[in-house]
Scaffold this active site. Structure first.
Site, PDB file in Angstrom:
ATOM      1  N   GLU A   1       1.796   0.035  -4.808  1.00  0.00           N
ATOM      2  CA  GLU A   1       0.886   1.122  -5.272  1.00  0.00           C
ATOM      3  C   GLU A   1       1.749   2.449  -4.734  1.00  0.00           C
ATOM      4  O   GLU A   1       2.179   2.607  -3.773  1.00  0.00           O
ATOM      5  CB  GLU A   1      -0.304   1.004  -4.305  1.00  0.00           C
ATOM      6  CG  GLU A   1      -1.197   2.128  -4.725  1.00  0.00           C
ATOM      7  CD  GLU A   1      -2.036   2.676  -3.495  1.00  0.00           C
ATOM      8  OE1 GLU A   1      -2.983   3.665  -3.794  1.00  0.00           O
ATOM      9  OE2 GLU A   1      -1.924   2.273  -2.463  1.00  0.00           O
TER      10      GLU A   1
ATOM     11  N   ASP B   1       0.932  -0.999   0.141  1.00  0.00           N
ATOM     12  CA  ASP B   1       0.005  -0.206  -0.157  1.00  0.00           C
ATOM     13  C   ASP B   1       0.902   1.287  -0.086  1.00  0.00           C
ATOM     14  O   ASP B   1       1.871   1.373   0.746  1.00  0.00           O
ATOM     15  CB  ASP B   1      -0.909  -0.152   1.067  1.00  0.00           C
ATOM     16  CG  ASP B   1      -1.930   1.208   1.279  1.00  0.00           C
ATOM     17  OD1 ASP B   1      -2.629   1.624   0.453  1.00  0.00           O
ATOM     18  OD2 ASP B   1      -1.706   1.995   2.302  1.00  0.00           O
TER      19      ASP B   1
END
Length: 612
Positions: free
Chosen positions: A300, A263
């Site tokens: 990401e 993330d």
């Protein structure tokens, strides 16, 4: 095959349990057992700040807490199970107690990934790992090759996206805990599906976060949008890194997951000469060698930085793939006409064409939204190192009302978005329900206990939407109905227009599987476009294989498009309304010359090189 933990509780092969905890902020650490019994931990001789104890005769199922300096009673930061939630005791888990049946599993190559992102709590009415198992066969039949689970590390309450996790080693208890997750992974492998787990190494949630009581896991040197940054490069950061690197190894070995989705790595602040992300990539490669099949580290990132996925020999960090949000933004802005917030940098077919050719739209160009140059060139990086989507949890759930594309676009434009995604040269990601045009929203939801924290969440959401033209009352993140409204309804797939969209996904995913030219990776890639007419052409020629020529026409009127220079070409796919002729426009089944090709409005065509 198991990771050998340096943190937390470990069941010993001959019996007993060894517990260790890094707690440099404590002078004294005790273990609190059921019945309020306490046992002192000793300082480990070889690791500064580490306390340890061995409990003879103990085993899996034992509940415990640590007591710091006789006063602060806390769960284990490396707890493997929190059966009573984030405020309850930790429980000892024996990883050898689960019997795996996936010895024949060979994994999925990066270029063959078709990712399906899902939220365990809303994906099924039961909201548990085991319930996902019942949906695996339809996903495999669709053409999906990998599940991507939104974060499952223990978070407060039972309603949360997962990014407020506070026990990185403990699978969410309300989802089924460690055993439930292992059953899901084992069943996925039996169904031919890999499992990618979303992990959050850039921050921890605010409620139930005990790490700072034990040691300097966080730093004031940097900030993230969610609070204190993790201490990856400051004093005593070696043990912090070890904690998270062991966590990655734990998921890959103990839980047999096939990769990690990392993330928001742009919020992992690290100025060290040996970046944490490079070390993490090394852990994934070592686990891959142990497991004997492909494993994946997918980042990401908001930075548009190709160094994330370049090889270490070329100055890169060696991660396997990175999300390209530019693809989503370009397609979304072109099809919806939205220009608020970051969509101000996009619009028309030009950005889509640039993203198809160059990986990123913003690769050093000036961004109006950011008011500076953004990104770096990435055309030298193979296309299978980029993950693209037209919907995901962020891009849907971070809208004020969580609208999906099927609620924003007419059916013909939803179908065009599908064609752009699945005929792109990149690794595609679908968000749960996207395959049949789910119209239920996916909203932001939490179930924190602290009223002040809930109000802070509500205020933060209002500030987040200030750059967008979204007005009116926002759904309350804490309301149970906000969570319930976010469940997809797969029964829609049985009725038009949803059934047609589902069939389109199956068709295009089967084409991707069969045709080497549609497989991401190397080979020739040539993109042309006309911003006025609204069309894009994409020529792909794999090494040693036949070429594919794709036309995307986003314009509202039929258009004439220059044909490919070589030939002949055979029509393999035409995007058409399920029951209609699209105003009588039909593409010729065969192209023999480079003359203009007349195509219908809002369509996509795929031609494959044919024998003369």
């Amino acid at each position: 095959m198991q990771a050998v933990p340096g943190h937390g509780a470990r069941v010993l092969p001959g019996g007993g349990v060894h517990l260790s905890v890094w707690a440099p902020r404590a002078e004294r650490v005790e273990l609190e057992l059921p019945g309020s019994e306490r046992r002192a931990l000793a300082r480990a001789p070889a690791r500064a700040g580490v306390f340890e104890v061995t409990l003879e005769g103990a085993g899996a199922g034992l509940d415990y807490r640590f007591v710091l300096d006789g006063a602060r009673v806390r769960p284990d930061p490396a707890s493997r199970h929190q059966p009573a939630g984030v405020h309850g005791p930790s429980r000892v888990v024996d990883p050898s107690g689960f019997v795996w049946s996936d010895a024949a599993w060979t994994g999925v190559e990066r270029a063959d990934l078709v990712l399906y992102e899902l939220h365990v709590g809303t994906f099924t009415p039961a909201g548990r790992f085991e319930a996902v198992v019942e949906r695996l066969a339809p996903l495999r039949a669709l053409g999906v090759t990998a599940l991507e689970l939104m974060p499952v590390a223990e978070f407060p309450g039972s309603r949360n996206w997962g990014y407020d996790g506070v026990f990185p080693y403990a699978p969410q208890s309300s989802y089924g805990g460690p055993e439930g997750l292992k059953r899901l992974v084992d069943a996925a492998h039996a169904a031919g599906l890999a499992v990618i787990l979303d992990v959050v190494y850039n921050h921890l949630g605010p409620e139930g976060n005990v790490l700072a009581d034990f040691g300097p896991y966080f730093t004031d040197a940097y900030r993230t949008p969610w609070g204190h940054a993790v201490n990856f490069d400051g004093p005593e950061s070696d043990e912090v890194r070890r904690f998270f690197l062991e966590n990655a190894r734990y998921w890959l070995l103990d839980f047999h997951v096939d990769g990690l989705r990392l993330d928001a790595v742009h919020a992992i602040h690290d100025e060290s000469a040996q970046p944490f992300l490079a070390e993490l990539a090394g852990v994934v490669r070592a686990c891959e060698k142990q497991r004997g099949h492909p494993l994946h580290a997918i980042a990401e990132s908001d930075a548009n930085d190709p160094r994330l996925v370049r090889e270490p020999a070329r100055g890169g960090l060696g991660l396997d793939a990175v999300w390209s949000d530019d693809f989503h933004h370009a397609v979304h802005a072109a099809l919806t006409g939205e220009r608020d917030g970051y969509y101000a940098d996009f619009g028309g077919v030009g950005p889509i064409a640039k993203c198809l050719a160059d990986r990123f739209v913003y690769d050093g160009r000036h961004s109006v939204h950011r008011r500076r140059r953004h990104g770096a060139p990435a055309r030298d990086v193979p296309t299978d190192r980029f993950v693209v989507c037209v919907q995901n949890h962020d891009q849907v759930g971070n809208r004020a009302r969580g609208e999906r594309l099927a609620a924003l676009l007419p059916p013909e434009r939803s179908r065009l978005a599908t064609a752009l995604l699945l005929l792109s040269p990149y690794v595609p990601l679908l968000f749960m329900g996207e395959e049949y045009g789910e119209t239920n929203p996916f909203l932001y939801f939490v179930s924190h206990d602290d009223p002040a924290l809930l109000e802070a969440v509500r205020s933060g959401r209002r500030r987040e939407f200030a750059a967008f033209a979204w007005t009116g009352e926002l759904p309350d993140p804490a309301a149970p109905e906000t969570f319930e409204r976010s469940r997809p309804d797969p029964s829609r797939a049985e009725h038009p227009p949803h059934a047609g969209l589902l069939a389109l996904h199956r068709t295009l995913l089967e084409l991707r599987r069969r045709e080497p030219a549609l497989r991401p990776g190397g080979g020739e890639l040539q993109v042309d476009h006309d911003p006025g007419a609204g069309w894009i052409t994409l020529l792909r020629r794999p090494p040693g294989g036949r070429a594919a020529w794709t036309v995307f026409h986003l314009g509202a009127r039929p258009a004439e498009i220059p044909g490919p220079a070589s030939g002949p070409w055979q029509l393999r796919f035409e995007l058409r309304e399920p029951a209609g002729d699209q105003a009588g426009e039909r593409a010729p089944a065969r192209l023999d010359a480079s003359g203009p090709l007349r195509v219908a409005a809002e369509t996509a065509l795929l031609y494959l090189e044919a024998s003369p």
